[in-house]
Design a protein around this motif. Structure first.
Motif, PDB file in Angstrom:
ATOM      1  N   LEU A 216       0.870  -1.204  -0.018  1.00 56.94           N
ATOM      2  CA  LEU A 216      -0.031  -0.016   0.039  1.00 56.94           C
ATOM      3  C   LEU A 216       0.856   1.135   0.159  1.00 56.94           C
ATOM      4  O   LEU A 216       0.585   2.204  -0.744  1.00 56.94           O
ATOM      5  N   TYR A 217       1.894   1.419   0.937  1.00 54.85           N
ATOM      6  CA  TYR A 217       2.813   2.459   0.603  1.00 54.85           C
ATOM      7  C   TYR A 217       3.493   2.496  -0.702  1.00 54.85           C
ATOM      8  O   TYR A 217       3.640   3.829  -1.205  1.00 54.85           O
ATOM      9  N   ALA A 218       3.740   1.412  -1.040  1.00 56.24           N
ATOM     10  CA  ALA A 218       4.571   1.660  -2.696  1.00 56.24           C
ATOM     11  C   ALA A 218       3.456   2.133  -3.576  1.00 56.24           C
ATOM     12  O   ALA A 218       3.790   2.867  -4.554  1.00 56.24           O
ATOM     13  N   CYS A 219       2.134   1.744  -3.473  1.00 56.36           N
ATOM     14  CA  CYS A 219       1.316   2.202  -4.537  1.00 56.36           C
ATOM     15  C   CYS A 219       0.958   3.636  -4.156  1.00 56.36           C
ATOM     16  O   CYS A 219       0.692   4.495  -5.214  1.00 56.36           O
ATOM     17  N   VAL A 321      12.815  -7.387   1.093  1.00 57.15           N
ATOM     18  CA  VAL A 321      11.778  -7.215   1.885  1.00 57.15           C
ATOM     19  C   VAL A 321      11.358  -5.707   2.971  1.00 57.15           C
ATOM     20  O   VAL A 321      12.540  -5.387   3.151  1.00 57.15           O
ATOM     21  N   ASP A 322      10.303  -5.434   2.945  1.00 53.74           N
ATOM     22  CA  ASP A 322       9.915  -4.291   3.584  1.00 53.74           C
ATOM     23  C   ASP A 322      11.021  -2.808   2.970  1.00 53.74           C
ATOM     24  O   ASP A 322      10.669  -2.003   3.438  1.00 53.74           O
ATOM     25  N   ASP A 323      10.989  -2.758   1.663  1.00 53.10           N
ATOM     26  CA  ASP A 323      11.609  -1.919   1.043  1.00 53.10           C
ATOM     27  C   ASP A 323      10.604  -1.162   0.031  1.00 53.10           C
ATOM     28  O   ASP A 323      10.199  -1.600  -1.154  1.00 53.10           O
ATOM     29  N   VAL A 324      10.033  -0.137   0.557  1.00 51.27           N
ATOM     30  CA  VAL A 324       8.914   0.392  -0.006  1.00 51.27           C
ATOM     31  C   VAL A 324       9.434   1.085  -1.477  1.00 51.27           C
ATOM     32  O   VAL A 324       8.752   0.871  -2.573  1.00 51.27           O
ATOM     33  N   ALA A 325      10.523   1.821  -1.201  1.00 49.99           N
ATOM     34  CA  ALA A 325      11.085   2.588  -2.478  1.00 49.99           C
ATOM     35  C   ALA A 325      11.411   1.666  -3.651  1.00 49.99           C
ATOM     36  O   ALA A 325      10.918   1.882  -4.811  1.00 49.99           O
ATOM     37  N   ALA A 326      11.921   0.539  -3.522  1.00 49.25           N
ATOM     38  CA  ALA A 326      12.405  -0.494  -4.410  1.00 49.25           C
ATOM     39  C   ALA A 326      10.995  -1.344  -5.055  1.00 49.25           C
ATOM     40  O   ALA A 326      10.991  -1.526  -6.076  1.00 49.25           O
ATOM     41  N   LEU A 327      10.017  -1.578  -3.978  1.00 45.92           N
ATOM     42  CA  LEU A 327       8.811  -2.069  -4.539  1.00 45.92           C
ATOM     43  C   LEU A 327       8.332  -1.068  -5.595  1.00 45.92           C
ATOM     44  O   LEU A 327       7.625  -1.377  -6.637  1.00 45.92           O
ATOM     45  N   ALA A 328       8.016   0.354  -5.232  1.00 48.40           N
ATOM     46  CA  ALA A 328       7.361   1.166  -5.991  1.00 48.40           C
ATOM     47  C   ALA A 328       8.189   1.518  -7.291  1.00 48.40           C
ATOM     48  O   ALA A 328       7.683   1.436  -8.459  1.00 48.40           O
ATOM     49  N   ALA A 329       9.492   1.449  -7.332  1.00 45.45           N
ATOM     50  CA  ALA A 329       9.974   1.365  -8.653  1.00 45.45           C
ATOM     51  C   ALA A 329      10.000   0.240  -9.562  1.00 45.45           C
ATOM     52  O   ALA A 329       9.989   0.241 -10.844  1.00 45.45           O
ATOM     53  N   ALA A 330       9.986  -1.075  -8.871  1.00 49.03           N
ATOM     54  CA  ALA A 330       9.493  -2.053  -9.687  1.00 49.03           C
ATOM     55  C   ALA A 330       8.171  -2.169 -10.285  1.00 49.03           C
ATOM     56  O   ALA A 330       7.900  -2.430 -11.509  1.00 49.03           O
ATOM     57  N   LEU A 331       7.286  -1.797  -9.612  1.00 47.50           N
ATOM     58  CA  LEU A 331       5.824  -1.748  -9.968  1.00 47.50           C
ATOM     59  C   LEU A 331       5.787  -0.577 -11.196  1.00 47.50           C
ATOM     60  O   LEU A 331       5.169  -0.831 -12.132  1.00 47.50           O
ATOM     61  N   GLU A 332       6.484   0.316 -10.807  1.00 49.23           N
ATOM     62  CA  GLU A 332       6.510   1.534 -11.846  1.00 49.23           C
ATOM     63  C   GLU A 332       7.160   1.133 -13.257  1.00 49.23           C
ATOM     64  O   GLU A 332       6.717   1.445 -14.420  1.00 49.23           O
TER      65      GLU A 332
END
Length: 376
Positions: A216-219, A321-332
């Motif tokens: 949710l934070y990544a989104c 795990v728990d890396d909001v910035a990395a997850l957001a970048a991957a989703l982007e």
């Protein structure tokens, strides 16, 4: 050769082992094998009363802890139900839960027992904040692995990473076999579609171990950058109210759909674009293989069986795990580039068909079962 497949959850339960084994059994029976399913109904609670003893450790010092007491009572219930229901004999028993395996060996000591350990209950409880790693419940649950090693004729698990995890708790880890979960490829039908807005989907129990707060934070970061998306969350669980409140707080509630429990999400999944689940631990992560068979691009965390299914940048993307910035970048990256997304999903589908098809798993298990034939 008569084989009993012993589950814990009833086979009508969705997801993971409970949905996989009936399809596996159907494949075997069509080829002339004699297989039956057995499980403990949810309505059977507090029925058993026989004493429980283990040969490799004393569980009594752990008594009084709710998790331990419930586990012991469930073993008693499984004993009661098994004695009540099973009146015939089998040439081989394949158990898919520690309680099922321990009970079957207790009641049928002369029948060969294959035990597949699909997941780690203690890690799930720890990640969900129910127990601590230095607490008695954790010690009790991890002691069961040595007991299973002592009682089972063959231990199997579902990934090399989980085999490595088990090696800390058994005496001969090199003897543990690895057979990943298998999936009936006929259940999954990729659908050609074009969504103007990227559709993200996650399917899981809504518990802390799945890392949905990180998602949710990544989104929210995607929305802050002005990148459109819709997030579909299929599943239910104890933290659903917290997740809905967090989505509202982050300003993405209107971009997120909470569906709750769904019996056959695979009928729904092919119409989306990206499957994402930032789990904090997974022994295998069956839902990633299912998503790949539905034709979705994959985004997951670099843990357990997920990292064995996904080769970063080839058939999906992995993040810490728990890396909001990395997850957001991957989703982007994967949501914003349809051609890249298609390439990832195509390779993911090919790998899932090759590595996790029910046909392949049946072949592997057939070889194991035949080694226990009396006339072999």
């Amino acid at each position: 050769m008569r084989i009993l497949q012993a589950l814990f959850f009833p086979p009508e339960q969705p997801g993971g082992v409970s949905s996989m084994v009936p399809f596996m059994l159907e494949r075997f029976n069509k080829r002339g094998w004699e297989m039956e399913l057995f499980s403990l109904p949810k309505r059977v609670r507090g029925k058993g009363g026989e004493e429980v003893h283990f040969s490799t450790f004393d569980w009594e010092p752990y008594a009084g802890n709710p998790v331990v007491d419930k586990y012991i009572q469930t073993i008693k219930d499984y004993i009661w139900w098994t004695k009540l229901r099973i009146k015939s004999s089998y040439d081989l028993i394949h158990a898919h839960h520690p309680i099922a395996g321990l009970v079957m060996k207790r009641l049928f000591p002369d029948t060969p027992l294959i035990m597949t350990i699909h997941s780690s209950y203690e890690r799930e409880l720890k990640l969900n904040g129910k127990i601590s790693e230095d607490g008695p419940e954790y010690q009790f649950l991890t002691s069961l692995y040595r007991e299973l090693e002592e009682k089972a004729d063959q231990l199997i698990t579902v990934s090399n990473s989980f085999k490595q995890y088990l090696s800390d708790y058994v005496q001969e880890p090199e003897k543990i076999g690895v057979i990943p979960n298998g999936f009936d490829e006929k259940r999954f039908r990729p659908v050609h579609h074009e969504n103007q807005v990227p559709q993200l989907i996650s399917v899981c129990r809504l518990v802390p171990a799945k890392g949905l707060d990180t998602l949710l934070y990544a989104c929210a970061e995607l929305k802050r950058k002005g990148l459109p998306f819709v997030l579909h969350l299929i599943g239910d669980g104890p933290i659903r109210p917290e997740l809905e409140a967090l989505a509202q707080k982050l300003g993405i509630y209107d971009d997120t759909i909470f569906y709750g429990y769904m019996l056959h999400p695979e009928d729904f999944m092919p119409f989306f674009d990206v499957f994402v689940l930032p789990s904090r631990a997974e022994a295998f992560g069956s839902v990633f293989a299912e998503a790949a068979l539905c034709g979705l691009a994959l985004v997951g965390t670099r843990v357990g069986g997920i990292a064995e299914q996904i080769e970063h940048g080839v058939n999906g993307l992995l993040v810490p795990v728990d890396d909001v910035a990395a997850l957001a970048a991957a989703l982007e990256k994967v949501a914003g580039d349809p051609m890249y997304r298609y390439q990832l999903s195509r390779v993911a589908l090919e790998k899932a068909l090759k590595s996790y098809s029910m046909t392949r798993i049946v072949q592997q298990l057939r070889s194991v079962y035949r080694s226990y034939r009396k006339d072999a």
